[in-house]
Scaffold this motif. Structure first.
Motif, mmCIF file in Angstrom:
data_model
loop_
_atom_site.group_PDB
_atom_site.id
_atom_site.type_symbol
_atom_site.label_atom_id
_atom_site.label_comp_id
_atom_site.label_asym_id
_atom_site.label_seq_id
_atom_site.Cartn_x
_atom_site.Cartn_y
_atom_site.Cartn_z
ATOM 1 N N LYS A 120 -12.533 2.313 -4.731
ATOM 2 C CA LYS A 120 -13.751 1.653 -4.152
ATOM 3 C C LYS A 120 -14.745 1.565 -4.811
ATOM 4 O O LYS A 120 -15.559 2.460 -5.404
ATOM 5 C CB LYS A 120 -13.976 2.332 -2.742
ATOM 6 N N HIS A 121 -15.274 0.254 -5.034
ATOM 7 C CA HIS A 121 -16.772 0.201 -5.767
ATOM 8 C C HIS A 121 -17.892 -0.201 -4.810
ATOM 9 O O HIS A 121 -17.496 -0.563 -3.765
ATOM 10 C CB HIS A 121 -16.637 -0.861 -6.813
ATOM 11 N N LYS A 122 -19.095 0.061 -4.982
ATOM 12 C CA LYS A 122 -19.997 0.085 -4.099
ATOM 13 C C LYS A 122 -20.297 -1.337 -3.542
ATOM 14 O O LYS A 122 -20.294 -2.386 -4.558
ATOM 15 C CB LYS A 122 -21.247 0.513 -4.598
ATOM 16 N N ASN A 144 -7.465 3.966 -9.988
ATOM 17 C CA ASN A 144 -8.594 4.835 -10.095
ATOM 18 C C ASN A 144 -8.720 5.523 -11.314
ATOM 19 O O ASN A 144 -9.434 6.404 -11.423
ATOM 20 C CB ASN A 144 -8.008 6.221 -9.026
ATOM 21 N N GLU A 174 0.598 -1.149 0.103
ATOM 22 C CA GLU A 174 -0.057 0.153 0.001
ATOM 23 C C GLU A 174 0.631 1.240 0.018
ATOM 24 O O GLU A 174 0.290 2.406 -0.264
ATOM 25 C CB GLU A 174 -0.888 -0.054 1.220
ATOM 26 N N TRP A 230 -5.977 4.179 -4.688
ATOM 27 C CA TRP A 230 -6.919 3.310 -3.954
ATOM 28 C C TRP A 230 -8.316 3.677 -4.915
ATOM 29 O O TRP A 230 -8.346 4.693 -5.491
ATOM 30 C CB TRP A 230 -7.153 4.349 -2.717
ATOM 31 N N ARG A 284 -17.988 -3.198 -1.854
ATOM 32 C CA ARG A 284 -16.908 -3.985 -2.000
ATOM 33 C C ARG A 284 -15.761 -2.822 -1.072
ATOM 34 O O ARG A 284 -15.877 -1.780 -1.038
ATOM 35 C CB ARG A 284 -16.183 -4.150 -3.309
ATOM 36 N N THR A 285 -14.879 -3.881 -0.656
ATOM 37 C CA THR A 285 -13.574 -3.166 0.029
ATOM 38 C C THR A 285 -12.634 -2.300 -0.865
ATOM 39 O O THR A 285 -12.530 -2.975 -1.886
ATOM 40 C CB THR A 285 -12.777 -4.495 0.715
ATOM 41 N N ALA A 286 -12.268 -1.218 -0.363
ATOM 42 C CA ALA A 286 -11.188 -0.513 -1.085
ATOM 43 C C ALA A 286 -9.966 -1.142 -1.297
ATOM 44 O O ALA A 286 -9.696 -1.879 -0.384
ATOM 45 C CB ALA A 286 -11.130 0.868 -0.343
ATOM 46 N N VAL A 287 -9.415 -1.129 -2.440
ATOM 47 C CA VAL A 287 -8.184 -1.648 -2.940
ATOM 48 C C VAL A 287 -7.331 -0.726 -3.383
ATOM 49 O O VAL A 287 -7.632 0.346 -4.151
ATOM 50 C CB VAL A 287 -8.759 -2.705 -4.142
ATOM 51 N N HIS A 288 -5.938 -0.899 -2.804
ATOM 52 C CA HIS A 288 -4.807 -0.235 -3.307
ATOM 53 C C HIS A 288 -4.144 -0.748 -4.513
ATOM 54 O O HIS A 288 -3.721 -1.901 -4.217
ATOM 55 C CB HIS A 288 -3.889 0.212 -2.198
#
Length: 294
Positions: free
Chosen positions: A143-145, A175, A134, A141, A147-151
């Motif tokens: 984030k989709h609705k 992003n 990270e 970063w 779902r967990t945020a992803v880096h």
């Protein structure tokens, strides 16, 4: 008794060895110091890391005692094999010379020529891949609705709708909007281009038409006086697109489940791009073997 051929032997036959070796010649132009490992052998060894989801440490260990691995790379049974650091240096040299993309384009063109089909359409989509850390400054970063945020990074991919061979690859920070980066993933002579609703808009559509293709994008709404009739028209438009577009999800699933692309192995956009390109090469070789066997 003659040795029966393994899947690796058949895959080796698909690789245009002379052409690949010629492309890799610039990696070791200086004729002094210790002899370098054969570039073609190193290239084929890196393919093993994708097919078997191996780290460089595990790859070096496997080459010491797995006869099929040694045979695939071209090492004799008594010959020494590279250590982990040799693969690190080779990968770095590939990126420095821009050969990761050249290798992908060369291998893909050769495989397309062997898989004789009439192209009717293309698939374009993107998948998010977590960064190695990270703290990787090139990752972002997203984030989709629900779902967990992803880096991490995003691989934008264009594939043949019939053969499911990957033809174009572009890697960006996670992003970046799919529709904005999508034009980089449109193959040449694309035919009908199937994509989800993230690719709506003139930017992507114009890029498809500029290459002679026809956008087939999932719609989220339609105008109509009668609700039921409008919903029926919407479903009639989307259903065939979903049916064809689902094939690219199988590509991403294979990459992540079988080829270790759940997370980037190294930091930085250039290394991330190289990893995705090599995964695409490895996938295309196996996919072509299945097509030709059938």
């Amino acid at each position: 008794m003659p040795r029966s051929s393994s899947a690796l032997d058949k895959l080796s036959e698909l690789i245009a060895r002379a052409r690949i070796a010629s492309l890799l010649e610039p990696l070791y132009p200086v004729s002094k110091g210790e002899p370098a490992w054969p570039p073609l052998a190193m290239f084929k060894a890196l393919l093993l890391t994708d097919w078997y989801d191996l780290s460089y440490v595990k790859l070096a260990e496997a080459l010491e005692d797995r006869a099929s691995f040694r045979r695939f790379c071209g090492f004799s049974s008594s010959e020494a094999t590279p250590e982990r650091t040799a693969f690190v240096r080779f990968r770095r040299a590939l990126i420095t010379h821009g050969l990761d993309r050249t290798l992908f384009e060369t291998v893909t063109a050769e495989l397309k020529a062997r898989s004789i089909t009439v192209k009717t359409g293309s698939l374009v989509d993107a998948t998010i891949i977590a960064s190695a850390s990270e703290t990787d400054g090139d990752g972002r970063w997203v984030k989709h609705k629900g779902r967990t945020a992803v880096h991490g990074f995003k691989a934008h991919v264009g594939a043949d709708a019939t053969t499911a061979l990957v033809e174009r690859v572009s890697v960006t920070p996670a992003n970046i909007n799919d529709g904005r980066a999508g034009p980089e993933a449109i193959p040449d002579d694309p035919g009908d281009v199937f994509a989800d609703s993230a690719y709506r808009g003139t930017h992507f559509g114009d890029a498809v038409r500029a290459k002679g293709g026809t956008p087939r994008i999932v719609a989220t709404a339609m105008w109509g006086r009668d609700e039921q009739e409008t919903l029926a028209r919407l479903d009639a438009w989307n259903a065939p697109i979903h049916r064809v577009r689902a094939r690219i999800e199988k590509i991403f699933g294979t990459w992540k489940r079988c080829y270790g692309l759940r997370r980037m192995r190294w930091r930085g956009l250039a290394r991330a791009t190289a990893q995705v390109l090599f995964t695409a090469i490895a996938y295309n070789l196996k996919r072509s073997l299945n097509i030709l066997s059938a």
